[in-house]
Design a protein around this motif. Structure first.
Motif, PDB file in Angstrom:
ATOM      1  N   ALA A 123      -7.859  -3.015   0.723  1.00  0.00           N
ATOM      2  CA  ALA A 123      -6.453  -2.730   0.439  1.00  0.00           C
ATOM      3  C   ALA A 123      -6.013  -3.279  -0.908  1.00  0.00           C
ATOM      4  O   ALA A 123      -5.230  -2.658  -1.626  1.00  0.00           O
ATOM      5  N   LEU A 151     -13.605   4.489   0.390  1.00  0.00           N
ATOM      6  CA  LEU A 151     -12.323   3.955   0.843  1.00  0.00           C
ATOM      7  C   LEU A 151     -12.401   3.638   2.334  1.00  0.00           C
ATOM      8  O   LEU A 151     -12.094   2.543   2.779  1.00  0.00           O
ATOM      9  N   THR A 152     -12.815   4.617   3.116  1.00  0.00           N
ATOM     10  CA  THR A 152     -13.060   4.444   4.543  1.00  0.00           C
ATOM     11  C   THR A 152     -14.349   5.209   4.815  1.00  0.00           C
ATOM     12  O   THR A 152     -14.813   5.939   3.930  1.00  0.00           O
ATOM     13  N   VAL A 171      -8.705  11.555  -3.909  1.00  0.00           N
ATOM     14  CA  VAL A 171      -9.332  11.211  -2.640  1.00  0.00           C
ATOM     15  C   VAL A 171     -10.138  12.423  -2.194  1.00  0.00           C
ATOM     16  O   VAL A 171      -9.697  13.548  -2.340  1.00  0.00           O
ATOM     17  N   SER A 193      -5.664   6.373   8.135  1.00  0.00           N
ATOM     18  CA  SER A 193      -6.513   5.834   7.061  1.00  0.00           C
ATOM     19  C   SER A 193      -5.988   4.496   6.582  1.00  0.00           C
ATOM     20  O   SER A 193      -6.751   3.571   6.324  1.00  0.00           O
ATOM     21  N   LYS A 207      -6.979   9.406 -10.164  1.00  0.00           N
ATOM     22  CA  LYS A 207      -7.780   9.089  -8.986  1.00  0.00           C
ATOM     23  C   LYS A 207      -7.570  10.164  -7.932  1.00  0.00           C
ATOM     24  O   LYS A 207      -6.445  10.565  -7.683  1.00  0.00           O
ATOM     25  N   ILE A 256      -6.970   1.864   9.014  1.00  0.00           N
ATOM     26  CA  ILE A 256      -8.403   1.555   8.892  1.00  0.00           C
ATOM     27  C   ILE A 256      -8.654   0.634   7.697  1.00  0.00           C
ATOM     28  O   ILE A 256      -9.402  -0.341   7.784  1.00  0.00           O
ATOM     29  N   ILE A 257      -7.987   0.949   6.585  1.00  0.00           N
ATOM     30  CA  ILE A 257      -8.160   0.123   5.390  1.00  0.00           C
ATOM     31  C   ILE A 257      -7.634  -1.290   5.626  1.00  0.00           C
ATOM     32  O   ILE A 257      -8.258  -2.278   5.229  1.00  0.00           O
ATOM     33  N   LEU A 258      -6.476  -1.382   6.295  1.00  0.00           N
ATOM     34  CA  LEU A 258      -5.914  -2.703   6.599  1.00  0.00           C
ATOM     35  C   LEU A 258      -6.833  -3.485   7.529  1.00  0.00           C
ATOM     36  O   LEU A 258      -7.085  -4.680   7.325  1.00  0.00           O
ATOM     37  N   LEU A 280      -2.645   9.485  -4.988  1.00  0.00           N
ATOM     38  CA  LEU A 280      -3.456   9.293  -3.793  1.00  0.00           C
ATOM     39  C   LEU A 280      -2.630   9.593  -2.550  1.00  0.00           C
ATOM     40  O   LEU A 280      -1.524   9.095  -2.414  1.00  0.00           O
ATOM     41  N   LYS A 281      -3.188  10.388  -1.649  1.00  0.00           N
ATOM     42  CA  LYS A 281      -2.477  10.680  -0.410  1.00  0.00           C
ATOM     43  C   LYS A 281      -3.341  10.206   0.754  1.00  0.00           C
ATOM     44  O   LYS A 281      -4.501  10.570   0.850  1.00  0.00           O
ATOM     45  N   LEU A 282      -2.773   9.368   1.593  1.00  0.00           N
ATOM     46  CA  LEU A 282      -3.538   8.876   2.736  1.00  0.00           C
ATOM     47  C   LEU A 282      -2.741   9.023   4.018  1.00  0.00           C
ATOM     48  O   LEU A 282      -1.532   8.843   4.028  1.00  0.00           O
ATOM     49  N   ILE A 304      -4.288  -1.540  -4.200  1.00  0.00           N
ATOM     50  CA  ILE A 304      -3.049  -2.053  -4.775  1.00  0.00           C
ATOM     51  C   ILE A 304      -3.224  -2.299  -6.264  1.00  0.00           C
ATOM     52  O   ILE A 304      -2.335  -2.029  -7.061  1.00  0.00           O
ATOM     53  N   LEU A 329       0.839  -1.199   0.000  1.00  0.00           N
ATOM     54  CA  LEU A 329       0.000   0.000   0.000  1.00  0.00           C
ATOM     55  C   LEU A 329       0.872   1.246   0.000  1.00  0.00           C
ATOM     56  O   LEU A 329       0.651   2.183  -0.763  1.00  0.00           O
ATOM     57  N   LYS A 342     -10.043  -3.190   7.901  1.00  0.00           N
ATOM     58  CA  LYS A 342     -11.233  -3.595   7.138  1.00  0.00           C
ATOM     59  C   LYS A 342     -10.929  -4.809   6.263  1.00  0.00           C
ATOM     60  O   LYS A 342     -11.691  -5.768   6.194  1.00  0.00           O
TER      61      LYS A 342
END
Lengths: 213, 125
Positions: free
Chosen positions: B14, B92-93, B40, A148, B38, A151-153, A142-144, B18, A133, A155
């Motif tokens: 995730a 995404l979240t 966010v 975040s 893309k 949280i994604i992991l 994409l910036k996270l 990826i 990731l 989920k």
């Protein structure tokens, strides 16, 4: 007889008989020949030795030979079937075969499992997914935040890691993919089905027919 | 009385993210060009949709939408047909959405100009 094969073999050490390759894959003989045209241009792009090295592979994928990255490395590693350090024509055709629309789903799922199992332990660990990731986010727009990402992991592992041991085993991966079939979208290249029409600029005729007559 | 149900975006995990990787896209072997941009966003799906509709209005593009997918089409016919842009919104979240924008038709240069002029300025919407 066999003129084409031995001439090609001299220049391309990894070259294999198109008829043989076609019989082992979803490609037709003329499709294998079209792939050979592509292979020839890729394998000559940096060093003209008839083999695809890592730089040439990177160059072919994203026109940028300096760009080392996690995924290019993983895919190169998987295409280079016997860990020779280069991809020969047989590797090229057999590996691309997994991406053919007609290739068995099982093969595609197994490929992705190996792809994501970065250290080859037989499990996709949370740390590995995090690493991928982060690598991906570094290279994209994409910036996270770290939060975040966690949280994604969370989920993802909540859904995929059924026995909650912090890693995804092969059978969990198969089940996860069954529930999320869109994950396999990347494993199919529709143009592989019509590869002879994808390269209209290649005007070639089947050398195989030539030998037969 | 009219009920409008909020469009429900597909939820990304995730591995979806990826797979967005341009590098994990072997189609680079066969074709030119980038896959799509893309972004966010913290905004709600309905706000994102409204914002895109607003942009389309300003440049006189027609809008078609279904659930979390939109298609913006220009009227000016070029050599390669009118510029058509597809946008899709994912979750995404709980607090983040991802908007994926792709060119579906028309001239690449015009598409890039559109993204730079109209979309980028309002990226953090």
């Amino acid at each position: 007889m066999g003129c084409f094969s031995s001439k090609a073999r001299r220049k391309f050490p990894g070259h294999e008989d198109p008829v043989l390759l076609a019989s082992q894959t979803a490609f037709s003989v003329s499709e294998v020949e079209a792939l050979f045209e592509l292979y020839k241009s890729i394998s000559a792009s940096v060093i003209d030795d008839g083999l695809i090295n890592k730089e040439e592979f990177q160059l072919a994928l994203f026109k940028n030979r300096k760009r080392e990255n996690l995924f290019a490395n993983r895919i190169f590693y998987l295409f280079d079937v016997d860990r020779k350090g280069f991809i020969d024509f047989g590797d090229f055709v057999r590996s691309l075969n997994v991406f053919h629309p007609n290739a068995p789903q099982e093969d595609k799922i197994n490929f992705t499992f190996k792809l994501y199992d970065l250290d080859g332990t037989g499990y996709i660990e949370r740390q590995e997914v995090k690493q991928m990731l982060i690598a991906l986010l570094c290279e994209s727009e994409l910036k996270l935040t770290d939060d975040s990402i966690e949280i994604i992991l969370d989920k993802t592992f909540l859904e995929a890691d059924v026995d909650q041991d912090g890693k995804i085993n092969k059978s969990e991966w198969h089940n996860f993919v069954d529930r999320n079939p869109s994950l396999m979208k990347i494993m199919t290249l529709p143009y592989l089905r019509d590869i002879t029409t994808t390269f209209p600029s290649f005007v070639f005729h089947s050398e195989v027919d030539e030998i037969a007559t | 009385m009219r009920f409008t149900s909020f469009p429900r975006p597909a939820s990304l995990n995730a591995f979806d993210i990826i797979s967005f990787s341009r590098d994990f896209n072997l189609s680079g072997l066969f074709e030119e060009g980038t896959d799509g941009a893309k972004f966010v966003s913290r905004a709600h799906v309905s706000n994102i949709i409204s914002k895109l509709e607003e942009i389309a209005n300003v440049v006189s593009f027609s809008v078609r939408k279904k659930d979390c997918r939109m298609s913006l089409e220009g009227s000016r016919e070029g050599v390669k047909g009118s510029l058509t842009i597809a946008a899709e919104i994912f979750e995404l979240t709980p607090s983040l959405r991802v908007v994926e924008v792709k060119k579906k038709g028309g001239d690449r240069v015009e598409y890039e100009e559109f993204c730079n002029r109209e979309l980028k300025p309002i990226i953090d919407f």
